[in-house]
Write an enzyme that holds these catalytic residues in place. Sequence first.
Site, mmCIF file in Angstrom:
data_model
loop_
_atom_site.group_PDB
_atom_site.id
_atom_site.type_symbol
_atom_site.label_atom_id
_atom_site.label_comp_id
_atom_site.label_asym_id
_atom_site.label_seq_id
_atom_site.Cartn_x
_atom_site.Cartn_y
_atom_site.Cartn_z
ATOM 1 N N GLU A 178 0.851 -1.196 0.000
ATOM 2 C CA GLU A 178 0.000 0.000 0.000
ATOM 3 C C GLU A 178 0.880 1.236 0.000
ATOM 4 O O GLU A 178 1.874 1.298 0.725
ATOM 5 C CB GLU A 178 -0.902 0.049 1.231
ATOM 6 C CG GLU A 178 -1.768 1.330 1.281
ATOM 7 C CD GLU A 178 -2.536 1.484 2.580
ATOM 8 O OE1 GLU A 178 -3.568 0.797 2.715
ATOM 9 O OE2 GLU A 178 -2.103 2.269 3.446
ATOM 10 N N ALA A 218 -9.577 11.809 1.633
ATOM 11 C CA ALA A 218 -10.957 11.911 2.114
ATOM 12 C C ALA A 218 -11.688 13.011 1.350
ATOM 13 O O ALA A 218 -11.078 13.850 0.694
ATOM 14 C CB ALA A 218 -10.955 12.205 3.612
ATOM 15 N N LYS A 270 -20.736 -7.131 3.594
ATOM 16 C CA LYS A 270 -19.859 -6.634 2.526
ATOM 17 C C LYS A 270 -19.602 -7.723 1.489
ATOM 18 O O LYS A 270 -19.630 -7.467 0.275
ATOM 19 C CB LYS A 270 -18.525 -6.156 3.101
ATOM 20 C CG LYS A 270 -18.589 -4.946 4.009
ATOM 21 C CD LYS A 270 -17.171 -4.576 4.453
ATOM 22 C CE LYS A 270 -17.133 -3.486 5.493
ATOM 23 N NZ LYS A 270 -15.748 -3.142 5.895
#
Length: 291
Positions: free
Chosen positions: A16, A50, A163
Site C-alpha cells: 500500500e 478523504a 460486505k
Amino acid sequence: MKITSMFSNHTVFSFEIFPPKKTSPIETVYDTLEALQDLKPDFISVTFGAGGSGNGENTLAIARRLKERYGVTPMAHLPCIHYTKDQIDRILEQFRENGIENILALRGDRVEGMQPAEDFIHASELIAYIRDKGGFDIAAACYPECHPEAPNLDTDIRYLKEKVDAGANHLITQLFFDNDTFYDFRYRTARAGINVPIEAGIMPVTNRKQIERMVTMCGASLPRKFTKMVQRFEDSPEALRDAGIAYAIDQIVDLITDGVDGIHLYTMNNPYVARKISEAVSGILKAVPVC
C-alpha cells in the site's frame, strides 16, 4: 488484471502507498514507485484522499502510472461517506476510462467539519453499487480486532458478511501485531460463512510516534513481545527501525507457514523498509506449494 484471480495459484504479496499531501507535487512519490515496482509485488494499492481533500486525482494518476509505466496491477481505494452517487459515478467512470479495474471500497473516515453526503452510509452500500455497475473487482477492509465503532467482534463480522454478500471478492485486514489474533479472526469469518481470500495487513513499525498514531487510529493491541522490543530500542532510531523490520518479517514468515492467502504490506511510502522485508521473504513465498 483482476486481483481476485491472483489468489488461485500462489500467496499474494502486495503493497500500500499513499499520494503526497496537497502541499506537495505528485512527483514526490515517483521515486517511491520506482523502488517499489522493482520488488515485483502482485499489486499496489493507492489510498484516496478523504472527501474534499483534493487527493483523489492523485490516486488516479498514481494508479495509472503503476499500470502503464511499470506494468504493476493497481488497486485504487475509494471511500464513500462524503461522496454523492453522482460523484462516485464520475470517479468510477474515470477509473474505467484509465483501465483501473480493482477497487478497495471503503466507508472512509469522517472528516471534521464536513457532513456525510448520506448517499452511502456503509461500505456494503458502496460495494453493492459498484457491483451493479459491473466491470470492477472489489475488495473490502476488515478488522481482526474489531472495528473501533463496532460493539463487539461478532457484530463486526456480521457486518463484514454483508460486505461479502454485497459483492466484495476479497478482504484486506487492518494492521495487527499478534498473529494469533488473525488466526482467531480467520476461524470466526469461516464459521460465519465468509469464504473469500483474506490478505493479512502488516505494518513494519519503525518509530515510536508511528506506533502511538496507529494504535489510536485502529485500536490494535500490542503484545508483550512487541512492547518489550519498543522499550528496549526506543532511544536508538536505527535499532528500532531494524527491530521493527525483523518483527514484521517474523510475522510474515509465520503467516505464510500457516497458509495465509496473502500479505498486504503497509509501506508508509518507505521503499527501504519494503525492500528489506521483500528480500527476506521472497524465497519463502516462492517455496509455498501451489494448491
